[in-house]
Design a protein around this motif. Sequence first.
Motif, PDB file in Angstrom:
ATOM      1  N   ARG A 240     -12.136 -11.132  16.033  1.00 10.12           N
ATOM      2  CA  ARG A 240     -10.995 -11.951  15.639  1.00 10.12           C
ATOM      3  C   ARG A 240     -10.868 -13.196  16.521  1.00 10.12           C
ATOM      4  N   ARG A 241     -11.079 -13.025  17.828  1.00 12.43           N
ATOM      5  CA  ARG A 241     -10.971 -14.168  18.738  1.00 12.43           C
ATOM      6  C   ARG A 241     -12.085 -15.182  18.484  1.00 12.43           C
ATOM      7  N   LEU A 242     -13.295 -14.711  18.229  1.00 11.96           N
ATOM      8  CA  LEU A 242     -14.406 -15.625  17.982  1.00 11.96           C
ATOM      9  C   LEU A 242     -14.247 -16.374  16.659  1.00 11.96           C
ATOM     10  N   THR A 243     -13.904 -15.650  15.603  1.00 13.01           N
ATOM     11  CA  THR A 243     -13.746 -16.320  14.306  1.00 13.01           C
ATOM     12  C   THR A 243     -12.552 -17.266  14.330  1.00 13.01           C
ATOM     13  N   GLY A 244     -11.517 -16.895  15.089  1.00 14.39           N
ATOM     14  CA  GLY A 244     -10.363 -17.777  15.220  1.00 14.39           C
ATOM     15  C   GLY A 244     -10.695 -19.078  15.926  1.00 14.39           C
ATOM     16  N   ALA A 245     -11.735 -19.035  16.763  1.00 11.27           N
ATOM     17  CA  ALA A 245     -12.181 -20.242  17.476  1.00 11.27           C
ATOM     18  C   ALA A 245     -13.237 -21.011  16.698  1.00 11.27           C
ATOM     19  N   GLY A 246     -13.511 -20.585  15.450  1.00 10.69           N
ATOM     20  CA  GLY A 246     -14.426 -21.335  14.601  1.00 10.69           C
ATOM     21  C   GLY A 246     -15.847 -20.826  14.574  1.00 10.69           C
ATOM     22  N   TYR A 247     -16.105 -19.646  15.164  1.00 11.27           N
ATOM     23  CA  TYR A 247     -17.464 -19.103  15.154  1.00 11.27           C
ATOM     24  C   TYR A 247     -17.711 -18.296  13.883  1.00 11.27           C
ATOM     25  N   VAL A 248     -18.921 -18.429  13.343  1.00 14.86           N
ATOM     26  CA  VAL A 248     -19.374 -17.586  12.248  1.00 14.86           C
ATOM     27  C   VAL A 248     -20.169 -16.458  12.871  1.00 14.86           C
ATOM     28  N   VAL A 249     -19.756 -15.219  12.624  1.00 13.54           N
ATOM     29  CA  VAL A 249     -20.424 -14.054  13.216  1.00 13.54           C
ATOM     30  C   VAL A 249     -21.449 -13.540  12.210  1.00 13.54           C
ATOM     31  N   LYS A 250     -22.728 -13.508  12.617  1.00 14.20           N
ATOM     32  CA  LYS A 250     -23.804 -13.122  11.713  1.00 14.20           C
ATOM     33  C   LYS A 250     -24.906 -12.426  12.490  1.00 14.20           C
ATOM     34  N   PRO A 251     -25.770 -11.651  11.816  1.00  8.58           N
ATOM     35  CA  PRO A 251     -26.815 -10.901  12.527  1.00  8.58           C
ATOM     36  C   PRO A 251     -27.735 -11.792  13.349  1.00  8.58           C
ATOM     37  N   MET A 252     -28.179 -11.250  14.479  1.00  7.46           N
ATOM     38  CA  MET A 252     -29.002 -12.040  15.393  1.00  7.46           C
ATOM     39  C   MET A 252     -30.327 -12.455  14.772  1.00  7.46           C
ATOM     40  N   ALA A 253     -30.807 -11.734  13.774  1.00  6.00           N
ATOM     41  CA  ALA A 253     -32.081 -12.094  13.150  1.00  6.00           C
ATOM     42  C   ALA A 253     -32.057 -13.506  12.579  1.00  6.00           C
ATOM     43  N   GLY A 254     -30.880 -13.978  12.199  1.00  8.51           N
ATOM     44  CA  GLY A 254     -30.767 -15.324  11.661  1.00  8.51           C
ATOM     45  C   GLY A 254     -30.455 -16.373  12.706  1.00  8.51           C
ATOM     46  N   LEU A 255     -30.353 -15.951  13.982  1.00  7.77           N
ATOM     47  CA  LEU A 255     -29.944 -16.875  15.033  1.00  7.77           C
ATOM     48  C   LEU A 255     -31.048 -17.193  16.029  1.00  7.77           C
ATOM     49  N   ALA A 256     -31.919 -16.209  16.315  1.00  7.55           N
ATOM     50  CA  ALA A 256     -32.924 -16.387  17.360  1.00  7.55           C
ATOM     51  C   ALA A 256     -34.082 -17.237  16.857  1.00  7.55           C
ATOM     52  N   PRO A 257     -34.340 -18.399  17.469  1.00  5.77           N
ATOM     53  CA  PRO A 257     -35.431 -19.250  17.004  1.00  5.77           C
ATOM     54  C   PRO A 257     -36.797 -18.667  17.343  1.00  5.77           C
ATOM     55  N   ASP A 258     -37.803 -19.014  16.566  1.00  7.17           N
ATOM     56  CA  ASP A 258     -39.170 -18.614  16.828  1.00  7.17           C
ATOM     57  C   ASP A 258     -39.736 -19.537  17.895  1.00  7.17           C
ATOM     58  N   PRO A 259     -40.199 -19.000  19.049  1.00  3.50           N
ATOM     59  CA  PRO A 259     -40.737 -19.862  20.097  1.00  3.50           C
ATOM     60  C   PRO A 259     -41.983 -20.617  19.671  1.00  3.50           C
ATOM     61  N   LYS A 260     -42.627 -20.175  18.587  1.00  6.63           N
ATOM     62  CA  LYS A 260     -43.827 -20.874  18.099  1.00  6.63           C
ATOM     63  C   LYS A 260     -43.454 -22.041  17.200  1.00  6.63           C
ATOM     64  N   GLY A 261     -42.148 -22.219  16.967  1.00  7.97           N
ATOM     65  CA  GLY A 261     -41.691 -23.337  16.166  1.00  7.97           C
ATOM     66  C   GLY A 261     -41.698 -23.065  14.679  1.00  7.97           C
ATOM     67  N   VAL A 262     -41.867 -21.788  14.284  1.00 11.46           N
ATOM     68  CA  VAL A 262     -41.877 -21.426  12.868  1.00 11.46           C
ATOM     69  C   VAL A 262     -40.613 -20.661  12.563  1.00 11.46           C
ATOM     70  N   GLU A 263     -39.788 -21.158  11.666  1.00  7.59           N
ATOM     71  CA  GLU A 263     -38.543 -20.493  11.325  1.00  7.59           C
ATOM     72  C   GLU A 263     -38.803 -19.306  10.410  1.00  7.59           C
TER      73      GLU A 263
END
Length: 263
Positions: A240-263
């Motif tokens: 509730r506190r995070l979404t109230g501050a404007g954050y979208v809460v979603k699974p980490m699989a969609g957040l962690a970038p590929d270090p090889k530069g491939v999404e």
Amino acid sequence: MKTIDLNCDMGEAFGAWEMGDDAAMLEIVTSANIACGFHAGDPLVMDRTLAQAKARGVGAGAHPSFMDLWGFGRRPILGQSPDEIEKQLIYQIGALQALAHAQGSRLGHVKTHGSLGNMANEDIGLARAVARAIKAVDPDFIFVVMPGLPTERAGEEAGLRLAREIYADRAYADNGNLASRKLPGSVLHDAEAAAERVLRIVESGEIVSINGKRIPARADTVCVHGDTAGAVAMARAVKRRLTGAGYVVKPMAGLAPDPKGVE
């Protein structure tokens, strides 16, 4: 868009012994770290938790530990080589991965449990063994690490995708690792205070240790332990506190970038 993940350790029942309210937590969190049988969990619990996570669109990951059912994985197990630990982790991750495959789902991340995680965050050799195990099973897995500590370094060296984690319900030592559970105040129980602290860390990019030291910390995911009293209320308050501050809460699989530069 500001995004963040909310994760919880779960699937920690064993046989007739129940632990935590996984069903309620899965309505709140976006990633589930599922015990793999060495500190908690059994094949039926693992399979059930995977299915429940899939049904709710929650990302599933492995939560391996030292072989310590008696101590819930919270006792240091000394005298094992990094190679032994690496093979134990491959075994645990592989078991959960097979159960996921059997029901048509897949794992996305790995997060160490208890004393194994604490020790890896102070021992680069052990941290590298964890990273090697993850990469051996699936190099596309996300390695959940603590910012600024050996697990982060080992994950970067191995070229793994990383999710840097902070804890809602735990205090920090001056080195950036979790404070020992034996210390007063090391486990936080006030849901609203914990939620406010999480938002401060995420917004400021720094953790304040139990002794007042300020430590730089990037946060991609926030953990609420499922086995503590009031865990569900705390998870709700944090979200509730995070979404109230404007954050979208979603699974980490969609957040962690590929270090090889491939999404």
